[in-house]
Structures are given as C-alpha cells and as structure tokens.
Design an enzyme around this catalytic site. Sequence first.
Site, PDB file in Angstrom:
ATOM      1  N   LEU A 139      -4.747 -34.330  13.644  1.00  0.00           N
ATOM      2  CA  LEU A 139      -5.110 -32.963  13.254  1.00  0.00           C
ATOM      3  C   LEU A 139      -4.948 -32.856  11.743  1.00  0.00           C
ATOM      4  O   LEU A 139      -3.854 -33.089  11.212  1.00  0.00           O
ATOM      5  CB  LEU A 139      -4.230 -31.935  13.947  1.00  0.00           C
ATOM      6  CG  LEU A 139      -4.344 -30.498  13.423  1.00  0.00           C
ATOM      7  CD1 LEU A 139      -5.774 -29.982  13.508  1.00  0.00           C
ATOM      8  CD2 LEU A 139      -3.392 -29.594  14.206  1.00  0.00           C
ATOM      9  N   CYS A 140      -6.063 -32.582  11.062  1.00  0.00           N
ATOM     10  CA  CYS A 140      -6.019 -32.557   9.596  1.00  0.00           C
ATOM     11  C   CYS A 140      -6.963 -31.481   9.078  1.00  0.00           C
ATOM     12  O   CYS A 140      -8.132 -31.438   9.471  1.00  0.00           O
ATOM     13  CB  CYS A 140      -6.454 -33.924   9.057  1.00  0.00           C
ATOM     14  SG  CYS A 140      -6.488 -34.013   7.250  1.00  0.00           S
ATOM     15  N   SER A 147      -4.032 -22.408   5.744  1.00  0.00           N
ATOM     16  CA  SER A 147      -3.756 -20.977   5.995  1.00  0.00           C
ATOM     17  C   SER A 147      -5.005 -20.155   6.230  1.00  0.00           C
ATOM     18  O   SER A 147      -5.003 -18.946   6.051  1.00  0.00           O
ATOM     19  CB  SER A 147      -2.972 -20.360   4.817  1.00  0.00           C
ATOM     20  OG  SER A 147      -1.902 -21.196   4.498  1.00  0.00           O
ATOM     21  N   LEU A 150      -7.363 -22.388  10.675  1.00  0.00           N
ATOM     22  CA  LEU A 150      -8.329 -23.347  11.251  1.00  0.00           C
ATOM     23  C   LEU A 150      -7.668 -24.200  12.331  1.00  0.00           C
ATOM     24  O   LEU A 150      -8.298 -24.534  13.332  1.00  0.00           O
ATOM     25  CB  LEU A 150      -8.891 -24.264  10.156  1.00  0.00           C
ATOM     26  CG  LEU A 150     -10.241 -23.891   9.577  1.00  0.00           C
ATOM     27  CD1 LEU A 150     -10.651 -24.889   8.504  1.00  0.00           C
ATOM     28  CD2 LEU A 150     -11.296 -23.847  10.671  1.00  0.00           C
ATOM     29  N   ALA A 151      -6.380 -24.531  12.139  1.00  0.00           N
ATOM     30  CA  ALA A 151      -5.707 -25.418  13.097  1.00  0.00           C
ATOM     31  C   ALA A 151      -5.732 -24.850  14.520  1.00  0.00           C
ATOM     32  O   ALA A 151      -6.121 -25.569  15.451  1.00  0.00           O
ATOM     33  CB  ALA A 151      -4.280 -25.692  12.639  1.00  0.00           C
ATOM     34  N   LEU A 389       0.365 -43.165  17.848  1.00  0.00           N
ATOM     35  CA  LEU A 389       0.002 -43.780  16.566  1.00  0.00           C
ATOM     36  C   LEU A 389       0.085 -42.761  15.433  1.00  0.00           C
ATOM     37  O   LEU A 389      -0.074 -41.571  15.661  1.00  0.00           O
ATOM     38  CB  LEU A 389      -1.422 -44.353  16.674  1.00  0.00           C
ATOM     39  CG  LEU A 389      -1.586 -45.385  17.798  1.00  0.00           C
ATOM     40  CD1 LEU A 389      -3.051 -45.717  17.960  1.00  0.00           C
ATOM     41  CD2 LEU A 389      -0.736 -46.611  17.514  1.00  0.00           C
TER      42      LEU A 389
HETATM   43  C1  LIG Z   1       6.363 -43.384   4.157  1.00  0.00           C
HETATM   44  O1  LIG Z   1       5.200 -42.592   4.163  1.00  0.00           O
HETATM   45  C2  LIG Z   1       5.203 -41.463   4.924  1.00  0.00           C
HETATM   46  C3  LIG Z   1       4.014 -40.742   4.928  1.00  0.00           C
HETATM   47  C4  LIG Z   1       3.952 -39.560   5.676  1.00  0.00           C
HETATM   48  C5  LIG Z   1       5.048 -39.110   6.436  1.00  0.00           C
HETATM   49  C6  LIG Z   1       6.221 -39.855   6.430  1.00  0.00           C
HETATM   50  C7  LIG Z   1       7.416 -39.406   7.221  1.00  0.00           C
HETATM   51  C8  LIG Z   1       7.024 -39.306   8.678  1.00  0.00           C
HETATM   52  N1  LIG Z   1       6.591 -38.215   9.136  1.00  0.00           N
HETATM   53  N2  LIG Z   1       7.139 -40.457   9.452  1.00  0.00           N
HETATM   54  C9  LIG Z   1       6.818 -40.440  10.787  1.00  0.00           C
HETATM   55  O2  LIG Z   1       6.313 -39.496  11.363  1.00  0.00           O
HETATM   56  C10 LIG Z   1       7.142 -41.688  11.536  1.00  0.00           C
HETATM   57  C11 LIG Z   1       8.303 -42.386  11.274  1.00  0.00           C
HETATM   58  C12 LIG Z   1       8.587 -43.526  12.050  1.00  0.00           C
HETATM   59  C13 LIG Z   1       7.720 -43.916  13.067  1.00  0.00           C
HETATM   60  N3  LIG Z   1       6.568 -43.216  13.309  1.00  0.00           N
HETATM   61  C14 LIG Z   1       6.281 -42.132  12.559  1.00  0.00           C
HETATM   62  O3  LIG Z   1       5.136 -41.425  12.810  1.00  0.00           O
HETATM   63  C15 LIG Z   1       4.100 -42.146  13.481  1.00  0.00           C
HETATM   64  C16 LIG Z   1       3.921 -41.525  14.858  1.00  0.00           C
HETATM   65  C17 LIG Z   1       3.338 -40.127  14.747  1.00  0.00           C
HETATM   66  N4  LIG Z   1       2.101 -40.133  13.960  1.00  0.00           N
HETATM   67  C18 LIG Z   1       2.308 -40.645  12.607  1.00  0.00           C
HETATM   68  C19 LIG Z   1       2.846 -42.067  12.634  1.00  0.00           C
HETATM   69  C20 LIG Z   1       6.307 -41.039   5.682  1.00  0.00           C
END
Ligand SMILES: COc1cccc(CC(=N)NC(=O)c2cccnc2OC2CCNCC2)c1
Length: 389
Positions: A139-140, A147, A150-151, A389
């Site tokens: 979802l992007c 705001s 749209l989501a 994912l």
């Molecule tokens: C390091 O770069 C990042 C870029 C964007 C967000 C985050 C933090 C984060 N939100 N990390 C996770 O959600 C995450 C941390 C460990 C394992 N899987 C994850 O997310 C996966 C599963 C959900 N969809 C995104 C990828 C880190």
Amino acid sequence: NQHRFWETQPVGQFKDAGDTSLSEGPIEQPTLVSAVKQEPYNLPALYEWTTCDMDDDHTCTDVFTLLSNNYVEDDENMFRFNYSKEFLQWALRPPGYFKAWHIGVRVKASKKLVAFITGVPARIRVRDEVVRMAEVNFLCVHKKLRSKRLAPVMIKEVTRRVHLENIWQAAYTAGVVLPTPITTCRYWHRSLNPKKLIDVGFSRLGARMTMSRTIRLYKLPEATVIPGFRKMELRDVPAVTRLLRGYLSQFVVAPDLDDNDVEHWLLPMENVIDSYVVESPETHEVTDFCSFYTLPSSILNNQNYSVLKAAYSYYNVATKSSLLQLMNDALIVAKQKDYDVFNALDVMHNETFLKELKFGPGDGQLHYYLYNYRIRNALAPSELGLVLL
Ligand SMILES: COc1cccc(CC(=N)NC(=O)c2cccnc2OC2CCNCC2)c1
C-alpha cells in the site's frame, strides 16, 4: 478519529478487547459474489483506477519507481525500502494470482502512477482451519497525495476485488498500531558489514568499542560449516515441502504450502530469494532448510553509499542441525554475497538464535493483522509462522 476508517471494518475492535463472548473466526459472513459491489469505488476527480500488469515492463517500472520514491521509510527517515522489479514480479505472481488485485491509481491527464495496493491469494491455517485469504501488501500513496484519504479507498477497492473472487479474509502487516494486532513482533539486525552500517547511521559504534574491535566482533568464517549445506534445487521441492509443512504445523497461524507454492516461493532467484538445504552426505536425505529474501533500502542522504543491501530471514527448518548452526551458515552465505545486514523477526523459533548469533534489537515493531477473522487472544510472536514480504 485516527481509526475512523478501521472502526467501520470487520476487524477486531479495541472496544471488543477482552470480550470472551466473541467467538474466534470470521467476523462477517460471506455474501453471494453477485451481491458484491460490481463497480470500483469512486476516486477523487482527477484520478482513475488502473490494473497494473506486472508482466508489462513499463508498468513494472512505474510500480518500481513509485515504491522506490514513496514507500515505507524507517522511523528516522534515513532509509526507504527499495524492492527491485524482479522481486515485485516474484512477490506478485504466485500460483493462482489475480492481475486484478494489482491495483494502481493514475492521474487521468498525465497517466502518472500515484498510488498502489496489492493482494495475492494464500491458504493460511489458523489453528486447525485452513482459510483462503488475500495477503495485502505494498500500500503506497505518493508523498504529494498524503492525507487525501486515498488509503481507505485503496483498501476498500482491494477488498471489493478480493470479495469478487469469493475470498473473505486477508492478512497484512504494518509498522503502526491499527485495530487490532494478532501479534506484535520485534525486528532484529545482524551486522555483516559493520563499518558501512555505522557510516550510514544504521548502527552506532558500541560504547567502549573501537571500529576494528567491532569489525572483529562480527567477523564470520569464509565458508559454511554444516556438511552437505548447499543451494536448493528444483529436485528438493518435495523434501522441502515435507520439512516446511511439518515445522509450520506447530504454529497458530502459518501458510499451508504445497509443492507448487514451495516451488514458487522458495526456489532460489538471484537477488530475490536465496534458499539452502542440508543434504546428509551419508543418506542424501534433506534434513534442514533455510532461506532469506533480498530487500535493499535506499540510503536517503549519505555521501559514500546509496544502497543498503539487506537480507530478510524467511522460512528456516532444522531437524538434524541446530537452528543456531543453520542460521550461522545463512549469515556466512549472506556475508559471502556481500549483504550489509541480515534482518529477522522474533517469530517462530527465531528468538532461540538471535542473541547468540549477535543480532541486535531494532528500534521498531511489526504488527500482524487478519481482516474479518477474530483471534480471541493476541498471539506471542513465537506462535506465528507467517513471514510477509
Ligand atoms: C533499513 O531500511 C528500512 C527501510 C524502511 C523501514 C525500515 C524499518 C522497518 N519497518 N522494518 C521492517 O518492517 C522489517 C524489519 C525486519 C523484518 N521485516 C521487516 O519488514 C518486512 C515485512 C513487512 N513488509 C516490509 C518488509 C527499515
């Protein structure tokens, strides 16, 4: 009113927490597919729905570019997920997928892609019920259109298209708390290239630690250790399916994977998915399995680096080796392939190796959700056998 939208949806509501009279299972009953709204939801005037054909390279590039510039960032806005085109094609075209569930919003005049949401079909077992679900992801909304509410309309539209296929449940994750998580996971990171991680601000030099001491701390053997550890091949699919089904059967929520699913989700694809088996040198039996997916992040402002190469733990089963030894070999392979960091959630039995293999806790949480399916009490992460994912 920040949950104004989610209070209208068939999801566990915060007000229902602790109400033990509510039974576990579907919240709303299915309707006839003919009773589902046949036409798409209304969009604001200047925008139109589009179905994103991921087989079409130009469309795939549009999706890649939208996500690369506008998708999830870490809490300090230093990194942004940068899923590759090949990864997106893999993630969105599993067995039985529906093109109609790859939903975009374009500007009518310019045809510019400004929003995206997806679903893929999955069979998810919840306790002893296998439920057909949509795994909703990606979802992007373009940064310039935030705001505009749209989501919610994107979520209603993917729900409508999922209902049209007679599927009434979904699974999704978010870094934010919504009504109501079935479990909340912590994520952990294992440094593979500590010098780069510190340079880009992903990690900080430990107190009383020098850089050379830090590099030594995270050093790994050049070669894997377990005898018979090798890349997974097509001929391993039946054995890996057997291993995975056996292992995942112990968790409260887990995918119900057959050979077809394993062939799609776990056969190695360069820079998308890495999978390894342990084939016993004596018996030639496949006794263990580990896998990680490749999800780089853009580094948003660093002079020396623009991409963080990250591996994300996927599904791992150890029956002869220890999970500790198996994951150590996964780290060794990831280091061999020049990954900077190896990430894992504290789901399944992962907490048995995280600390010992020198993973450090991340600063965020990942919440898991089911749509139109109530779980009476939130699960511990170790009861969850599902990695999205
Ligand atoms: C390091 O770069 C990042 C870029 C964007 C967000 C985050 C933090 C984060 N939100 N990390 C996770 O959600 C995450 C941390 C460990 C394992 N899987 C994850 O997310 C996966 C599963 C959900 N969809 C995104 C990828 C880190």
